[in-house]
Design a protein around this motif. Sequence first.
Motif, PDB file in Angstrom:
ATOM      1  N   GLY A   1      -2.663  -4.286  -9.218  1.00 23.15           N
ATOM      2  CA  GLY A   1      -2.929  -3.240  -8.245  1.00 23.15           C
ATOM      3  C   GLY A   1      -3.852  -2.178  -8.806  1.00 23.15           C
TER       4      GLY A   1
ATOM      5  N   THR B   1      -2.816   0.205  -4.127  1.00 27.22           N
ATOM      6  CA  THR B   1      -2.487  -1.075  -3.491  1.00 27.22           C
ATOM      7  C   THR B   1      -2.092  -2.070  -4.564  1.00 27.22           C
ATOM      8  OG1 THR B   1      -4.081  -0.651  -1.725  1.00 27.22           O
ATOM      9  CG2 THR B   1      -3.315  -2.925  -1.994  1.00 27.22           C
TER      10      THR B   1
ATOM     11  N   LEU C   1       0.862  -1.175   0.000  1.00 24.18           N
ATOM     12  CA  LEU C   1       0.000   0.000   0.000  1.00 24.18           C
ATOM     13  C   LEU C   1       0.903   1.230   0.000  1.00 24.18           C
ATOM     14  CD1 LEU C   1      -2.762   1.371   0.233  1.00 24.18           C
ATOM     15  CD2 LEU C   1      -2.552   1.156   2.736  1.00 24.18           C
TER      16      LEU C   1
END
Length: 479
Positions: A289, A96, A77
């Motif tokens: 992500g 993320t 993150l």
Amino acid sequence: MLRRLSLALAVAAASNGLAWAETAPLSTKTDLVSVYQEAVNNNADLAAARADYAARKEVVPQARSGLLPQINAGANLTDTRTEVDSPSVRADRSGTVYQATLSQPLFRADRWFQLQAAKATDEQAALQLSATEQNLILQSAETYFAVLRAQDNLASTKAEEAAFKRQLDQANERFDVGLSDKTDVLEAQAGYDTARANRIIAERQVDDAFQALTTLTNREYSSVEGIRHSLPVLAPSPNDAKAWVDTAARQNLNLLASNYAVDAAEETVRQRKSGHAPTLDAIAQYQKGDNDALGFTNTAGSGVTYSGDVEQRSIGLQLNIPIYSGGLTSSQVREAHQRLNQTEQLRESLRRQIVQNTRDLHRAVNTDVETVQARKQSIISNQSALEATEVGYQVGTRNIVDVLDAQRQLYSSVRNYNDARYDYILDNLRLKQAAGTLNPGDLEALAQYLKPDYNPDKDFLPPDLSSAAEAQIRSVRPE
């Protein structure tokens, strides 16, 4: 006189045996096989050895894991801001990222040899556990017969004390009527006091022997079955030391374990040498992500923003070629060679010790066979000698010291005879352990000669002793 002496021994034994029967009911007697089974179930040392083996055998899956695929997963993150002075641009990014990596070793020589060394170590550990289990068989027998030895020693010591007490009473009677002087009484008193002290020590030794049995099995025992005098006392079969040594070389568990220790050390040398070899792995990676915001802004305040998921896949090969590690690998190779040499020398030392022990125990069993018979004959001869000495004392040709010495010799010969019997039994088991053939069946074979109603105070003497002594007297005395 010989018959009177034999009966005196029996009466003393029977009177003491009554007290024993009151404190140790026959129903509570334990046999050899039961003691061994309790030791197997409750012995702390054996339980520790089993736990040690269970721990040591894990080296194999641990070593094998180095050759199997490795899968890792993770997540990041992040919140990143980047500024550039010229042109004046600022980039902001947050998001993320999830990733998974698969690594499969394709060529890892060091890990392969490590696995082979682990397998040898596992075999070594299994044999060492078997050796511990086999040693428990011998330990059970040693502890069990230590109790019988102590009980027989106590029985003979109590009979000796009773005989010295009778001699003291007789000396007092003779002194009272003027047939002897005070010296005879003092000599008899000294003999009785010594016998009494020996009996007290022998009682403690019986308690110590039972305590050792409790320590071995974690069970309390009040009495155990004794061994019959009819136990066959035979030479080892085959009665050939070389045959026993050859069997030991093939089957001795500790020696077999040392062979695997050498194998493990050899594989460790190969493992250390392969530290110079290249390694090759297949690597596969997947990433995905989300970019919550990806923006570029100039000094005028205008810019552009991107957003969306990012997905990435990769697969490839990773080659690593060791060039120089500061001498670490070469040092580890030298160390492994010396460990191998150490293991080989320890194996050779163990082999020589096993050969020596096997030959020594083979001789010991043969010696025990002759010793048991000689010790039994010694009891007969000393009993006859005591009778003759007592007759001489009655007619004045011998003194009280001669009688006391003859009594000591008689009871010493009794103890030596029982020691020889137990030495024969245990030396046989030790010989089989050295040869690697000892098993629970050997205890079961001995259990066939146990006497459930064994009473140490009566059974510490061979049942045919009186008749044998009478026959000896008749052979040397004219009718």
